[in-house]
Design an enzyme around this catalytic site. Structure first.
Site, PDB file in Angstrom:
ATOM      1  CG  ASN A 126      -5.315  11.536  -4.479  1.00 31.95           C
ATOM      2  OD1 ASN A 126      -4.839  11.641  -5.602  1.00 31.95           O
ATOM      3  ND2 ASN A 126      -5.766  10.384  -4.000  1.00 31.95           N
ATOM      4  CG  HIS A 129      -8.649  12.839  -6.872  1.00 29.24           C
ATOM      5  ND1 HIS A 129      -8.489  11.756  -6.043  1.00 29.24           N
ATOM      6  CD2 HIS A 129      -9.406  13.729  -6.177  1.00 29.24           C
ATOM      7  CE1 HIS A 129      -9.129  11.957  -4.903  1.00 29.24           C
ATOM      8  NE2 HIS A 129      -9.701  13.147  -4.957  1.00 29.24           N
ATOM      9  CG  ASP A 175      -1.919   1.109   1.215  1.00 34.46           C
ATOM     10  OD1 ASP A 175      -2.977   0.932   0.574  1.00 34.46           O
ATOM     11  OD2 ASP A 175      -1.667   2.162   1.830  1.00 34.46           O
ATOM     12  CG  ASP A 208      -5.971   9.111 -11.584  1.00 34.60           C
ATOM     13  OD1 ASP A 208      -6.108   8.483 -10.512  1.00 34.60           O
ATOM     14  OD2 ASP A 208      -6.921   9.592 -12.227  1.00 34.60           O
ATOM     15  CD  GLU A 219      -4.520   4.487  -1.234  1.00 28.83           C
ATOM     16  OE1 GLU A 219      -4.635   4.899  -0.065  1.00 28.83           O
ATOM     17  OE2 GLU A 219      -5.452   4.565  -2.066  1.00 28.83           O
TER      18      GLU A 219
END
Length: 217
Positions: A95, A100, A87, A104, A130
């Site tokens: 973010n 965002h 993770d 990405d 994630e």
């Protein structure tokens, strides 16, 4: 004269049959082409159902299917199989800071520049958000730990030049948990053990790999 008429009639019937056979052949060719197109489209739909849209990695469904298959091979051949859950650390801050779209970009950069460090026959999947899952066939727990630490080092060396923001971002570290599949255990069990080890890595300060050493109950 009658013979001539019979021959003429036979030739006419032959031409009619030949013409009909040609028509049938054309119809069969069209049908075969349609079937090929349909099979191609069905195959594409199946691949898309197994692929994460953003990263183009296998998705959770594909990971679980492969893990189920590999667990069967372990029971037949006895080779080691390790599972890792990783993770990204503090991903929410990316973010919140950059938006965002940059988040990405980070996920795509991880896919292309970091997770590609794993071997070709390892399976790396986007497990959700994630979080990523890695399947390492023919790999014991110590080999899996070394592989994850190698990828962690690669992460520290990798930066992202964002196309959405005029800035260069260092990719976030990750926390990972690794578990060795125990012959005969449900696949959900080994995933849960790897996931628990990953959360222990978070509790221990992030940016590390934790090995789950307890055998499945």
């Amino acid at each position: 004269l009658m013979l001539k008429r019979s021959v003429s009639r036979l030739l006419t019937e032959h031409q009619t049959i030949s013409s009909n056979l040609i028509d049938v052949a054309h119809e069969l060719n069209r049908f075969e082409t349609h079937c090929d197109q349909l099979n191609h489209e069905l195959g594409l739909v199946k691949r898309l159902s197994m692929t994460d849209e953003l990263t183009r990695l296998p998705n959770r469904r594909a990971f679980l299917k492969r893990l189920q298959n590999e667990s069967g091979r372990v029971q037949r051949y006895g080779y080691p199989l390790s599972v890792a859950i990783l993770d990204l650390d503090l991903f929410k801050e990316i973010n919140d800071t950059y938006g965002h779209a940059v988040g990405d970009e980070v996920l795509k950069a991880y896919t292309q520049n970091v997770l590609s460090t794993f071997r070709n026959y390892d399976l790396v999947a986007r497990y959700g958000g994630e979080e990523f899952a890695v399947l390492l066939p023919h790999t014991d727990i110590y080999g899996a730990e070394r592989a994850l630490n190698k990828v962690l080092q690669k992460t520290a060396e990798t930066k992202l030049t964002s196309t959405h923001e005029d800035t260069t971002i260092r990719l976030p570290s990750f926390s990972a948990g690794v578990a060795l599949y125990q012959e005969g255990e449900p696949i959900e069990s080994v995933i849960n053990r790897a996931d628990k080890a990953m959360y222990n890595a978070k509790k221990m300060g992030r940016n590390r790999v934790v090995v789950e050493t307890n055998a499945a109950v």
